[in-house]
Design a protein around this motif. Structure first.
Motif, PDB file in Angstrom:
ATOM      1  N   LEU A 130       0.839  -1.204   0.000  1.00 51.24           N
ATOM      2  CA  LEU A 130       0.000   0.000   0.000  1.00 51.24           C
ATOM      3  C   LEU A 130       0.870   1.249   0.000  1.00 51.24           C
ATOM      4  CD1 LEU A 130      -2.713   1.445   0.157  1.00 51.24           C
ATOM      5  CD2 LEU A 130      -2.643   1.175   2.652  1.00 51.24           C
ATOM      6  N   HIS A 131       1.955   1.222   0.751  1.00 55.24           N
ATOM      7  CA  HIS A 131       2.865   2.365   0.808  1.00 55.24           C
ATOM      8  C   HIS A 131       3.413   2.673  -0.576  1.00 55.24           C
ATOM      9  CE1 HIS A 131       6.657   4.527   1.628  1.00 55.24           C
ATOM     10  NE2 HIS A 131       6.034   5.002   2.686  1.00 55.24           N
ATOM     11  N   ARG A 132       3.865   1.638  -1.311  1.00 54.68           N
ATOM     12  CA  ARG A 132       4.405   1.862  -2.655  1.00 54.68           C
ATOM     13  C   ARG A 132       3.319   2.399  -3.588  1.00 54.68           C
ATOM     14  NH1 ARG A 132       6.647  -3.216  -1.810  1.00 54.68           N
ATOM     15  NH2 ARG A 132       5.236  -4.168  -3.334  1.00 54.68           N
ATOM     16  N   TRP A 133       2.126   1.841  -3.484  1.00 51.12           N
ATOM     17  CA  TRP A 133       1.029   2.277  -4.352  1.00 51.12           C
ATOM     18  C   TRP A 133       0.691   3.748  -4.118  1.00 51.12           C
ATOM     19  CZ3 TRP A 133      -4.000   4.014  -3.396  1.00 51.12           C
ATOM     20  CH2 TRP A 133      -4.829   4.087  -4.529  1.00 51.12           C
ATOM     21  N   LEU A 134       0.583   4.151  -2.868  1.00 53.87           N
ATOM     22  CA  LEU A 134       0.273   5.547  -2.546  1.00 53.87           C
ATOM     23  C   LEU A 134       1.377   6.480  -3.060  1.00 53.87           C
ATOM     24  CD1 LEU A 134      -1.041   5.084   1.106  1.00 53.87           C
ATOM     25  CD2 LEU A 134      -2.399   5.863  -0.848  1.00 53.87           C
ATOM     26  N   ALA A 135       2.637   6.066  -2.903  1.00 54.62           N
ATOM     27  CA  ALA A 135       3.753   6.913  -3.319  1.00 54.62           C
ATOM     28  C   ALA A 135       3.852   7.023  -4.836  1.00 54.62           C
ATOM     29  CB  ALA A 135       5.059   6.368  -2.743  1.00 54.62           C
ATOM     30  N   GLN A 136       3.351   6.020  -5.566  1.00 60.14           N
ATOM     31  CA  GLN A 136       3.484   6.000  -7.021  1.00 60.14           C
ATOM     32  C   GLN A 136       2.323   6.684  -7.744  1.00 60.14           C
ATOM     33  OE1 GLN A 136       3.949   1.853  -7.996  1.00 60.14           O
ATOM     34  NE2 GLN A 136       5.918   1.687  -6.959  1.00 60.14           N
ATOM     35  N   GLN A 137       1.240   6.997  -7.040  1.00 58.19           N
ATOM     36  CA  GLN A 137       0.086   7.609  -7.700  1.00 58.19           C
ATOM     37  C   GLN A 137       0.376   9.050  -8.122  1.00 58.19           C
ATOM     38  OE1 GLN A 137      -3.089   5.971  -8.384  1.00 58.19           O
ATOM     39  NE2 GLN A 137      -1.503   4.415  -8.059  1.00 58.19           N
ATOM     40  N   ASP A 138      -0.243   9.478  -9.222  1.00 65.50           N
ATOM     41  CA  ASP A 138      -0.130  10.863  -9.691  1.00 65.50           C
ATOM     42  C   ASP A 138      -1.256  11.673  -9.056  1.00 65.50           C
ATOM     43  OD1 ASP A 138       0.342  13.225 -10.991  1.00 65.50           O
ATOM     44  OD2 ASP A 138      -0.569  12.583 -12.889  1.00 65.50           O
ATOM     45  N   TRP A 139      -1.034  12.073  -7.809  1.00 68.29           N
ATOM     46  CA  TRP A 139      -2.070  12.801  -7.086  1.00 68.29           C
ATOM     47  C   TRP A 139      -2.261  14.214  -7.624  1.00 68.29           C
ATOM     48  CZ3 TRP A 139      -4.736   9.484  -4.469  1.00 68.29           C
ATOM     49  CH2 TRP A 139      -4.117   8.376  -3.892  1.00 68.29           C
ATOM     50  N   ARG A 140      -1.325  14.710  -8.398  1.00 65.95           N
ATOM     51  CA  ARG A 140      -1.434  16.064  -8.941  1.00 65.95           C
ATOM     52  C   ARG A 140      -2.352  16.110 -10.161  1.00 65.95           C
ATOM     53  NH1 ARG A 140       3.950  19.054  -7.627  1.00 65.95           N
ATOM     54  NH2 ARG A 140       4.980  17.611  -6.217  1.00 65.95           N
ATOM     55  N   GLY A 141      -2.737  14.956 -10.670  1.00 64.70           N
ATOM     56  CA  GLY A 141      -3.563  14.908 -11.875  1.00 64.70           C
ATOM     57  C   GLY A 141      -4.983  15.386 -11.621  1.00 64.70           C
TER      58      GLY A 141
END
Length: 327
Positions: free
Chosen positions: A301-312
């Motif tokens: 979950l940590h890797r998934w959250l860090a890899q998401q493009d939240w700025r999109g």
């Protein structure tokens, strides 16, 4: 054997000989309570027994850990440093025990998030993570303040702030730049940045430095006579801004929505503080005790959250297909 220069004891293999676990447990309690008596009450022993263990620890380490100030005690610099590591160690013990004794909870991930981040960013995308790790039992809670990971049984959290959680693994997920906003009626009375301080300045209790940083950036002096109101969360502060109570700092997503509705304006321009230094811009940070990342599901979950493009774009009509996580 003992290092004559430092008095530090080593075993025959050359490894550092640690003090007794019981002495460290007593030290942990005293450091938390800053009181021998309260530590004794927690440990169900006498204050004299607590004192003996602290004396034993000081003799072993050959440092002074506590100084008496009248009827109270104060931690020395050595004690403050040691307390960080001892606390982390006992948190690791507690997490290990919890993981092995609650076998049916091993795939449960308890994620806490700032209410704003959960609503605006996280919820629309959680289905993607469920497809990547379908066997995980994901539990989401929301609270504004940093949780007590052990007491609240939280694996990781997303917190609003400036990333100053040095005791934990911290990753910036997305900045949260603000726009200075007010009602159209108030906006008509603001001709320059210096006029802002004529009105009540609205913010949240967690952003004590935000207005001072912004006014300094704008070249406006903040005086003791300036009025301000702080709210528990951003949503309440935004409502206060909409009601004309003062000038607020609204996140870009919400501000654009209010501009389109005509309920708020940017009296000195939407980009007035867009060029602030990155370290002066708050954001949403992923915060996790380092030991928790040893659990496979939590690390995923940590890797998934860090890899998401939240700025999109958050108004995503169709979310992208989930992709395998990269290490």
């Amino acid at each position: 054997m003992t290092d004559r220069a430092t008095g530090t004891e080593f075993s025959m293999t050359g490894k550092l000989r640690l003090p007794s676990l019981n002495a460290l447990r007593v030290f942990h309690a005293v450091a938390q309570h800053k009181s021998f008596r309260q530590a004794a009450d927690e440990l169900l022993v006498t204050p004299q027994a607590v004192g003996q263990q602290i004396k034993l620890l000081e003799d072993t380490l050959q440092v002074t850990l506590f100084e008496r100030k009248g009827r109270s005690i104060e931690l020395t610099e050595s004690a403050i440093l040691l307390s960080h590591y001892v606390k982390a160690g006992f948190n690791e013990f507690a997490e290990g025990v919890r993981r092995v004794t609650k076998s049916n909870y091993r795939d449960r991930i308890n994620l806490n998030a700032s209410p704003y981040f959960a609503t605006h960013y996280l919820l629309p995308r959680l289905s993607l993570f469920r497809e990547i790790l379908p066997g995980a039992d994901l539990r989401l809670t929301t609270m504004v303040d940093l949780p007590d990971f052990g007491r609240d049984d939280i694996d990781m959290t997303v917190q609003w702030g400036y990333g100053n959680w040095s005791d934990y693994e911290t990753t910036l997920l997305v900045p949260d730049p603000k726009i200075i906003c007010c009602t159209p009626a108030i906006g008509e009375r603001i001709k320059s940045a210096h006029d802002l301080t004529q009105f009540t300045l609205l913010d949240t209790v967690k952003s004590k430095r935000l207005w001072p940083d912004i006014l300094r950036h704008l070249g406006v002096e903040l005086t003791d006579g300036d009025r301000s109101i702080s709210f528990d969360d951003a949503a309440t502060m935004r409502r206060a801004t909409l009601q004309g109570i003062g000038v607020g700092l609204v996140s870009v997503i919400d501000a654009e929505e209010d501009f389109r509705a005509g309920t708020l304006v940017a009296p000195i321009g939407r980009d007035a503080i867009a060029d602030m230094k990155p370290e002066e811009v708050p954001g949403f940070y992923l915060v996790v005790p380092r030991g928790h990342l040893r659990v496979k599901a939590v690390a995923a979950l940590h890797r998934w959250l860090a890899q998401q493009d939240w700025r999109g774009d958050l108004t995503i009509s169709s979310l992208p297909k989930p992709a395998p996580l990269s290490d």
